[in-house]
Scaffold this active site. Structure first.
Site, PDB file in Angstrom:
ATOM      1  NE  ARG A 105     110.090  73.115 -60.377  1.00 14.95           N
ATOM      2  CZ  ARG A 105     109.447  72.453 -59.053  1.00 14.95           C
ATOM      3  NH1 ARG A 105     108.470  71.602 -59.167  1.00 14.95           N
ATOM      4  NH2 ARG A 105     109.672  72.081 -57.787  1.00 14.95           N
ATOM      5  CG  HIS A 109     111.353  74.686 -52.613  1.00 14.88           C
ATOM      6  ND1 HIS A 109     111.889  74.075 -52.104  1.00 14.88           N
ATOM      7  CD2 HIS A 109     110.957  73.766 -53.634  1.00 14.88           C
ATOM      8  CE1 HIS A 109     111.261  73.110 -51.192  1.00 14.88           C
ATOM      9  NE2 HIS A 109     110.027  73.146 -52.595  1.00 14.88           N
ATOM     10  NE  ARG A 160     111.113  65.551 -50.331  1.00 15.88           N
ATOM     11  CZ  ARG A 160     111.468  66.888 -50.862  1.00 15.88           C
ATOM     12  NH1 ARG A 160     112.196  67.645 -50.757  1.00 15.88           N
ATOM     13  NH2 ARG A 160     109.832  67.032 -51.371  1.00 15.88           N
ATOM     14  CD  GLU A 209     107.354  77.213 -56.843  1.00 15.35           C
ATOM     15  OE1 GLU A 209     106.375  76.371 -56.152  1.00 15.35           O
ATOM     16  OE2 GLU A 209     108.447  76.130 -56.842  1.00 15.35           O
TER      17      GLU A 209
END
Ligand code: AMP
Length: 402
Positions: free
Chosen positions: A96, A185, A245, A388
């Protein structure tokens, strides 16, 4: 074929080993190395033995990425508890990689040129690309000769048109400094889009909004399978309110705090990334804790959740407008898959858009792709569990097959 998927972060390495046979991807082992180079580092290792999962948690000194990957490799080929005969039993490694800049619109076999590109993006993704890069270099030593593939978080968003990815700032900031929206993402948005389109058929899923609501959160607008806009931007700080965030903010706020309240740029950066979002408003970054507090009447938890869902509704309106319509909403990731309460709050009062949840379907729990809209809803509402690592393994397999 056996593919090892790696996600190398600054202080952790997550791994998952897949065995691919007749197009089915089975997990042989998975786990993570946590607290790399710190006290209390730990190596978690779950392996499949027939139909059972056997878990080990090994507390041991793990000095750095090299040491961590070496220990993962040793475990995978251990004569007693390993799942590979030897490291040559491995066919490929899929990494990734968070930032692929404007260069990568798909997965790539990693060669020197790809490595140079990843390195040239260190400035744009200082927290993520350097440990991703270290993971690649260490694999070259620990698994010599095994092909490595990079799967980029930004790649799926490369179809976003210029009108959406440019910021209204001097052109030279874009041409000289690469300031534009990239989106993140992407591996997850692509994966759940493909699953949703398989489930509904392409004709019923031409205009999709995907909601990846985890600790980090982002949304994407997808027209005919291609991403046309997303809520994250130049960095993963933009867009939705997240665990810690801030998401979107008037750009003058950080400047004001630096100029008038004695904060350095570094301090503001840390506060916006680590001390804002749900945590900044409600004192908790975990949605489960906030929901519990809200149900007991806690005002700051209520405000945090109301602001969180309000921002998501704003983006649903925004993306519906730019696609000139909507046929499918897809919920995924920790909050999106598990919180019927947050899904209900997001969909509440959106009947103007034809969005209507079915109360019972929304509260049923399952690991499957499923529809949760009412019969009267004009819009399909789906829950699609994201995966993922599986998506990275599939992309790695695709590249090697090609
Ligand atoms: P992720 O980053 O995808 O692992 O998602 C993490 C987030 O999912 C955290 O904020 C969790 O609180 C949230 N989450 C996981 N399970 C639930 C649940 N049952 N209800 C509400 N939030 C949940």
């Amino acid at each position: 074929m056996k593919i090892l998927v790696l996600n190398s972060g600054s202080s952790s390495i997550k791994y998952k080993l897949f065995d691919i046979y007749n197009s089915s991807f089975d997990v042989l082992a998975e786990g993570m190395v946590d607290r790399l180079g710190q006290e209390g580092s730990v190596l978690k290792y779950d392996r499949r033995v027939e139909d059972n999962i056997i878990s080990e948690k090994l507390e041991r000194e793990i000095k750095d990425h090299r040491d961590g990957l070496k220990q993962i490799s040793d475990l995978l080929i251990d004569p007693k508890i390993g799942v590979l005969e030897s490291s040559e039993d491995l066919n490929a490694i899929g990494h990734r990689i968070v930032h692929g800049g404007e260069k990568f619109s798909g997965q790539m076999v990693i060669d020197q040129e790809v490595k140079n590109q990843i390195k040239s993006l260190f400035d744009l993704a200082p927290l993520h690309n350097p440990p991703n890069y270290t993971g690649i270099e260490v694999c070259e030593e620990v698994f010599p000769g095994i092909p490595q593939v990079g799967v980029f978080d930004t790649a799926f968003h490369q179809t976003i048109p210029e009108v959406a990815y440019r910021y209204a700032i001097p052109e030279s900031w874009y041409t000289d400094h690469h300031i534009r929206a990239y989106g993140f993402h992407g591996t997850s948005h692509r994966y759940v889009t493909e699953k949703a389109r398989e489930f509904l058929g392409n004709a019923n899923s031409k205009k999709i909004i995907t909601l990846h609501l985890g600790n980090g959160a982002s949304m994407a607008a997808i027209k005919d399978g291609q991403c046309v806009d997303t809520s994250m931007g130049f960095s993963p700080l933009a867009g939705l309110i997240m665990g810690t965030r801030s998401g979107d903010l008037d750009p003058s706020v950080p400047i004001y705090m630096i100029n008038n309240h004695n904060l350095s740029a570094g301090e503001v950066d840390k506060i916006l990334n680590k001390e804002s979002g749900l945590y900044g408003i409600g004192g908790d970054s975990d949605m489960r804790d906030l929901e519990q507090r809200m149900k007991k009447g806690d005002k700051s938890a209520s405000l945090a959740i109301n602001m969180y869902t309000y921002r998501i509704k704003q983006y649903i309106g925004n993306f519906t407008a730019i696609m000139n319509g909507l046929d499918t909403l897809v919920f995924t990731a920790g909050v999106g898959e598990n919180s019927d309460f947050i899904r209900k709050e997001i969909c509440r009062n959106l009947d103007y858009f034809g969005i209507e949840l079915d109360k019972n379907l929304n509260s049923n729990r399952s690991e499957m792709v499923r529809k949760i809209n009412s019969e009267n809803s004009k819009i399909n509402i789906l829950i699609v569990p994201t995966n993922e690592e599986l998506a990275i393994a599939q992309r790695t397999y695709d590249v090697l097959e090609r």
